[in-house]
Scaffold this motif. Structure first.
Motif, short mmCIF file in Angstrom:
data_model
loop_
_atom_site.label_atom_id
_atom_site.label_comp_id
_atom_site.label_asym_id
_atom_site.label_seq_id
_atom_site.Cartn_x
_atom_site.Cartn_y
_atom_site.Cartn_z
N TYR A 102 0.69 -1.28 0.00
CA TYR A 102 0.09 0.11 0.00
C TYR A 102 0.74 1.28 -0.01
N ASN A 103 1.78 1.24 0.83
CA ASN A 103 2.77 2.54 1.01
C ASN A 103 1.80 3.82 1.19
N LEU A 104 0.74 3.76 1.98
CA LEU A 104 0.15 4.78 2.24
C LEU A 104 1.00 5.80 3.19
N PHE A 105 0.82 7.13 3.42
CA PHE A 105 1.50 7.79 4.43
C PHE A 105 0.90 7.86 5.74
N SER A 109 -4.11 11.66 6.89
CA SER A 109 -5.33 10.77 7.04
C SER A 109 -5.56 10.30 5.58
N VAL A 110 -6.62 9.49 5.51
CA VAL A 110 -6.99 8.85 4.04
C VAL A 110 -7.03 10.39 3.07
N LEU A 111 -7.88 11.07 3.58
CA LEU A 111 -8.35 12.27 2.62
C LEU A 111 -6.91 13.04 2.14
N ASP A 112 -5.98 12.99 3.21
CA ASP A 112 -4.94 13.75 2.74
C ASP A 112 -3.99 12.98 1.98
N ASN A 113 -3.95 11.69 2.19
CA ASN A 113 -3.32 10.83 1.32
C ASN A 113 -3.60 11.15 -0.24
N VAL A 114 -4.97 11.08 -0.25
CA VAL A 114 -5.74 11.23 -1.77
C VAL A 114 -5.32 12.56 -2.31
N THR A 115 -5.27 13.55 -1.60
CA THR A 115 -5.20 14.89 -2.15
C THR A 115 -3.82 15.24 -2.21
N LEU A 116 -2.88 14.71 -1.38
CA LEU A 116 -1.53 15.34 -1.58
C LEU A 116 -0.97 15.66 -3.01
N SER A 154 -8.58 -1.67 7.36
CA SER A 154 -8.38 -2.79 6.83
C SER A 154 -7.44 -2.96 5.81
N GLY A 155 -6.75 -4.09 5.46
CA GLY A 155 -5.64 -4.15 4.39
C GLY A 155 -6.60 -4.03 3.13
N GLY A 156 -7.82 -4.34 2.85
CA GLY A 156 -8.56 -4.02 1.70
C GLY A 156 -8.95 -2.64 1.46
N GLN A 157 -9.17 -2.00 2.76
CA GLN A 157 -9.75 -0.41 2.67
C GLN A 157 -8.61 0.22 2.29
N ALA A 158 -7.06 -0.04 2.97
CA ALA A 158 -5.82 0.67 2.63
C ALA A 158 -5.51 0.69 1.20
N GLN A 159 -5.68 -0.67 0.69
CA GLN A 159 -5.18 -0.98 -0.79
C GLN A 159 -6.10 -0.01 -1.56
N ARG A 160 -7.51 -0.02 -1.36
CA ARG A 160 -8.20 0.59 -2.27
C ARG A 160 -8.02 2.03 -2.06
N THR A 161 -7.79 2.60 -0.84
CA THR A 161 -7.33 3.92 -1.02
C THR A 161 -6.05 4.34 -1.71
N ALA A 162 -5.28 3.29 -1.68
CA ALA A 162 -4.04 3.71 -2.50
C ALA A 162 -4.32 3.64 -3.82
N ILE A 163 -5.16 2.90 -4.45
CA ILE A 163 -5.65 2.70 -5.80
C ILE A 163 -6.33 4.27 -6.00
N VAL A 164 -7.20 4.70 -5.11
CA VAL A 164 -7.79 5.87 -5.39
C VAL A 164 -6.70 7.11 -5.57
N ALA B 194 9.64 6.03 -2.24
CA ALA B 194 9.22 5.61 -3.46
C ALA B 194 7.69 5.96 -3.72
N ALA B 195 6.78 5.93 -2.73
CA ALA B 195 5.26 6.15 -3.11
C ALA B 195 5.17 7.70 -3.23
N ALA B 196 6.02 8.34 -2.70
CA ALA B 196 5.85 9.95 -2.83
C ALA B 196 6.40 10.29 -4.30
N ARG B 197 7.64 9.53 -4.56
CA ARG B 197 8.07 10.11 -5.96
C ARG B 197 7.39 9.58 -6.91
N ALA B 198 6.43 8.32 -6.77
CA ALA B 198 5.65 7.62 -7.80
C ALA B 198 4.49 8.71 -8.03
N LEU B 199 4.07 9.42 -6.99
CA LEU B 199 2.88 10.32 -7.10
C LEU B 199 3.36 11.56 -8.00
#
Lengths: 261, 297
Positions: A102-105, A109-116, A154-164, B194-199
């Motif tokens: 996933y490599n989410l930050f 937050s989920v929202l900030d991950n997506v909007t970064l 959850s893992g599934g939620q995290a990965q879906r967030t990463a896709i989004v 890596a994740a940040a650079r990928a973005l």
């Protein structure tokens, strides 16, 4: 910038020619990719299959310029992105990547991950970026978790967030690196369903995966890699059902024995 | 609002579990009794230990003389307001030094990780800086800066003992703190980069928006520990003649021929350190909880 070789009726989104990548080891260097050729057309879903260590992930990392290639070329929409004069950050902006872990930050937050990336890389104003992100999160049923932090998912939620997160910048090409490998079996389905939906929306996708069932039903092209060589590629019904190569047959037999097909 | 305790038995869907079984109740009562026993043992052992310590000290042959010269209540009363006044200077120096150390330490750490050939001399100078000032004894640097710099008689260079002393402390502590920050930066997993650079984030954006926030969080406990050390080392500016708590103690001590003022100063410094030490403990515990949520060991 060098042009693509030869005359083609159409221009693929991604073209890979003779891609070579080696990793330095104590004994010298180990080749991981030994000359890969691959074309990915617009709206195509290409899956990469093969055992661990066959070079699937390395191929994806080279395409996103997270690794420096040792030979060969990669073109994205006709531009040779392996040219060192190319702005690698600008190339990565056009490619979305989702990683196995996933490599989410974790500090966002989920929202900030997506909007970064939309905000910081593409200069979208905060309100607009958040509105777009909420729309995407709404679609995958995670709008209520927008303020949650990655370790609360959850893992599934995290990965879906990463896709989004990868989709939020509207990439030209989406690279998925074994996005279901770290998930519990019952969570794999929700992630694959999202990938299917994204593919149906017309996204061009290259996906390294161990999910043969998914490759069979959702992919346009299946590529079998072994030892850094692309041994066989073609439509799933050919590669997965009637493979031409003995090694492909061996690999698939093992997968079937493991109950994964 | 549910009654206290019911939450504990609620399952994930909010329903209630049946009342705890006989076995579980037995386990709980056993654990409670063990806990009470532990408390008593701890109390008793503390009592015995401190009695031995006090008796041992008091029965020493030189105790009456020592008590006279180190624990004289009259001298303590005389020294207290003066030492406290000096401590106010220490506190002000501490606040200024802490802010400067954080800023300079972070800057040095970042300059050491900056990329590109143009920055090669900067990286080299920063590495040299940390090597030199981490190795130099603080008291020697205090002498060099406190007496050497004014000796140059340069125009515009401060000659105030407090300013010079604070500068020396900041130079030494920033070298330490920059290494703490650098360790924090390196502790962030490469996959985050890596994740940040990928973005599409640039190297600098990645450092600022993704790596640094996580690094700072990781190094908060060691940073607070360095703050505790800084808190007492600000007392060293007294060697330059700045009238701080230690210097005041020295003056009163010289006037009375008694060491009690030093004890007063020491106690005040310890009291000053306690809240920061507790804060550091708390931050460390919180960091550990984050990493191993749910483990009993």
């Amino acid at each position: 910038m060098s042009e693509q070789p030869g005359e083609f009726a159409h221009q693929p989104v991604l073209r890979v020619r003779n891609l070579v990548k080696t990793y330095p080891t104590a004994q010298g260097s180990t080749p991981v990719l030994r000359g890969i050729d691959l074309d990915v057309d617009e709206h195509q879903v290409v899956t990469l299959i093969g055992a661990s260590g066959s070079g699937k992930s390395t191929l994806l990392r080279c395409v996103d310029l997270l690794e420096q290639v040792d030979d060969g070329q990669v073109w994205l929409d006709g531009q040779d992105i392996t040219d060192p004069r190319v702005d690698a950050d600008a190339v990565r902006r056009r490619i979305g990547v989702v990683f196995q872990a996933y490599n989410l930050f974790p500090h966002l937050s989920v929202l900030d991950n997506v909007t970064l990336a939309p905000r910081r890389v593409h200069g979208v104003p905060r309100e607009q970026a958040e509105a777009q992100a909420m729309e995407l999160l709404e679609r995958i049923g995670l709008a209520a978790r927008a303020r949650a932090y990655p370790d609360q998912l959850s893992g599934g939620q995290a990965q879906r967030t990463a896709i989004v997160r990868a989709l939020a910048v509207q990439p030209r090409l989406l690279l998925l690196d074994e996005v279901t490998s770290a998930l519990d079996p019952e969570l794999v389905g929700e992630v694959l369903a999202l990938v299917r939906e994204v593919a149906a929306g017309g996204m061009t996708i290259v996906m390294a995966t161990h999910e043969m069932g998914f490759a069979r039903s959702a992919a346009d092209v299946v590529c079998f890699l072994e030892g850094g060589v692309l041994l066989e590629q073609g439509p799933p019904e050919q590669v997965l059902v009637d493979p031409q190569h003995e090694r492909t047959r061996t690999f698939l037999r093992r997968v079937v024995e493991a109950g994964r097909l | 609002m549910s009654a206290p305790g019911t939450e504990v038995f609620g399952d994930a869907r909010g329903g209630l579990l049946p009342a705890p079984s006989e076995v579980e109740l037995g386990r709980r009562s056993y654990r409670r009794s063990r806990q009470r026993r532990s408390t008593w043992v701890a109390l008793l052992s503390t009592l015995v230990f401190s009695t031995l310590l006090v008796v041992g000290t008091v029965s020493a042959p030189g105790w009456p003389r020592t008590q006279q010269s180190f624990l004289d209540p009259d001298v303590a009363r005389r020294a207290f307001p003066l030492v406290l006044e000096g401590l106010w200077l220490n506190l002000r120096v501490l606040v200024v030094a802490a802010v400067c150390v954080l800023a300079l330490g972070l800057a040095v750490a970042l300059l050491r990780t900056v990329r590109g050939p143009v920055w090669a001399p900067v990286r080299f100078v920063m590495a040299l800086y940390t090597d030199v000032f981490r190795g130099m004894p603080l008291i020697v640097l205090l002498y060099i800066i406190g007496f050497g710099v004014p000796g140059l008689r340069l125009q515009g260079v401060p000659t105030d003992k407090v300013v010079l002393g604070t500068t020396a402390i900041v130079l030494v502590y920033s070298a330490y703190v920059s290494e703490v920050f650098r360790a924090g930066i390196e502790s962030v997993h490469p996959s985050q980069r890596a994740a940040a650079r990928a973005l599409g984030l640039t190297h600098r954006q990645t450092t600022r928006l993704v790596v640094l926030p996580q690094a700072v969080r990781n190094v908060t406990p060691p940073l607070l520990n360095d703050l505790v050390a800084l808190q007492k080392d600000v007392g060293l500016i007294s060697v330059l003649g700045a009238i701080d708590a230690v210097r005041q103690a020295q003056i009163v001590s010289a006037n009375t021929g008694n060491f009690t003022p030093y004890i007063v100063a020491a106690l005040l410094f310890v009291l000053l350190a306690v809240p920061t030490a507790r804060l550091a403990d708390w931050a460390t515990a919180r960091a550990r909880r984050r990493q191993q949520a749910g483990s009993v060991l």
